[in-house]
Design an enzyme around this catalytic site. Structure first.
Site, PDB file in Angstrom:
ATOM      1  N   GLY A  42       0.777  -1.238   0.000  1.00  8.17           N
ATOM      2  CA  GLY A  42       0.000   0.000   0.000  1.00  8.17           C
ATOM      3  C   GLY A  42       0.805   1.282   0.000  1.00  8.17           C
ATOM      4  N   ASP A 101      -5.208   1.931  11.248  1.00 10.50           N
ATOM      5  CA  ASP A 101      -6.601   1.609  11.549  1.00 10.50           C
ATOM      6  C   ASP A 101      -6.670   1.205  13.032  1.00 10.50           C
ATOM      7  OD1 ASP A 101      -9.291   1.052  10.705  1.00 10.50           O
ATOM      8  OD2 ASP A 101      -8.794  -1.053  10.505  1.00 10.50           O
TER       9      ASP A 101
HETATM   10  P1  IMP Z   1      -4.351  -2.175  11.543  1.00 12.51           P
HETATM   11  O1  IMP Z   1      -3.986  -0.761  11.889  1.00 12.51           O
HETATM   12  O2  IMP Z   1      -3.439  -3.217  12.148  1.00 12.51           O
HETATM   13  O3  IMP Z   1      -5.796  -2.475  11.878  1.00 12.51           O
HETATM   14  O4  IMP Z   1      -4.234  -2.434   9.980  1.00 12.51           O
HETATM   15  C1  IMP Z   1      -3.871  -1.468   9.093  1.00 12.51           C
HETATM   16  C2  IMP Z   1      -3.929  -2.080   7.702  1.00 12.51           C
HETATM   17  O5  IMP Z   1      -5.294  -2.430   7.378  1.00 12.51           O
HETATM   18  C3  IMP Z   1      -3.523  -1.066   6.657  1.00 12.51           C
HETATM   19  O6  IMP Z   1      -2.137  -1.117   6.376  1.00 12.51           O
HETATM   20  C4  IMP Z   1      -4.347  -1.486   5.460  1.00 12.51           C
HETATM   21  O7  IMP Z   1      -3.680  -2.498   4.735  1.00 12.51           O
HETATM   22  C5  IMP Z   1      -5.603  -2.060   6.053  1.00 12.51           C
HETATM   23  N1  IMP Z   1      -6.719  -1.070   6.049  1.00 12.51           N
HETATM   24  C6  IMP Z   1      -7.303  -0.497   7.121  1.00 12.51           C
HETATM   25  N2  IMP Z   1      -8.282   0.360   6.765  1.00 12.51           N
HETATM   26  C7  IMP Z   1      -8.305   0.340   5.401  1.00 12.51           C
HETATM   27  C8  IMP Z   1      -9.098   1.048   4.419  1.00 12.51           C
HETATM   28  O8  IMP Z   1      -9.979   1.875   4.696  1.00 12.51           O
HETATM   29  N3  IMP Z   1      -8.801   0.768   3.118  1.00 12.51           N
HETATM   30  C9  IMP Z   1      -7.837  -0.120   2.738  1.00 12.51           C
HETATM   31  N4  IMP Z   1      -7.080  -0.791   3.621  1.00 12.51           N
HETATM   32  C10 IMP Z   1      -7.303  -0.571   4.947  1.00 12.51           C
HETATM   33 MG    MG Z   2      -1.335  -1.953   4.272  1.00 16.41          MG
END
Ligand code: IMP
Ligand code: MG
Length: 176
Positions: A42, A101
């Site tokens: 990403g 996130d």
């Molecule tokens: P977390 O912070 O461990 O929950 O995960 C973060 C990852 O979830 C990011 O690097 C993205 O790959 C994915 N992610 C979270 N929200 C989104 C979104 O709105 N669109 C696309 N990918 C997302």
């Molecule tokens: Mg990602």
């Protein structure tokens, strides 16, 4: 179900914000070398735009992680699918993420990376959804704080699609 992408932030808006943050980083590091870590896949688009605007010596490395979860939420147990090629010892490291996130993936990752003895370790994210946070993460450079909606484009995907969109869009599902 049909999918539709609604533009939320134009390419110009995203690039302007990355340029502002690059200026801030240029001031903060004052010519010192920076080692950028791009979290695949990403962050590829973001890393390129940021790197081009940094005025100090820049080196790049790439890491790919996947977080086990139920498909929509991450568990915090992170598997390193591709590790860095180079050591972090003594380097000014900035980790580039597309979106924070729950924060689980990054808090785990920053833990691992800090054990590799960098001189400094900072986090850059283009997008932040603080309302979703489960694990606290200190973000040093944030592009935009957004509400809890699912975004794609500028590197962000839905089922590996839409990464190439030059803008940030919100994904909608329409019943046929
Ligand atoms: P977390 O912070 O461990 O929950 O995960 C973060 C990852 O979830 C990011 O690097 C993205 O790959 C994915 N992610 C979270 N929200 C989104 C979104 O709105 N669109 C696309 N990918 C997302
Ligand atoms: Mg990602």
């Amino acid at each position: 179900m049909k999918e539709r992408v609604i533009v939320k932030m134009t390419e110009e808006k995203v690039l302007n914000r990355i340029a502002e943050l690059a200026e801030q980083i240029n001031r903060d590091y004052d010519g010192a070398p920076i080692h950028l870590i791009c979290i695949l896949k990403g962050s590829v688009f973001i890393t390129c735009e940021l790197a081009k605007r940094l005025k100090c010596p820049v080196t790049l490395d790439f890491m790919s992680v996947s977080s086990y979860g139920d498909g929509t939420t991450s568990s915090g147990i992170v598997r390193i699918a591709k590790d860095l090629d180079e050591s972090l010892e003594g380097k000014n490291v900035i980790v580039i993420e597309d979106i924070v996130d729950s924060g689980r993936t990054l808090s785990y990752l920053l833990d691992i990376l800090s054990q590799r003895k960098p001189k400094s370790l900072k986090l850059f994210t283009l997008l932040d959804k603080p309302s979703r946070r489960v694990t606290e993460v200190k973000v040093d450079y944030t592009g935009f704080v957004i509400e809890d909606y699912f975004v794609v484009g500028f590197g962000l995907d839905y089922a590996q699609k839409y990464r190439n969109l030059p803008y940030i869009g919100c994904l909608e599902f329409i019943e046929e």
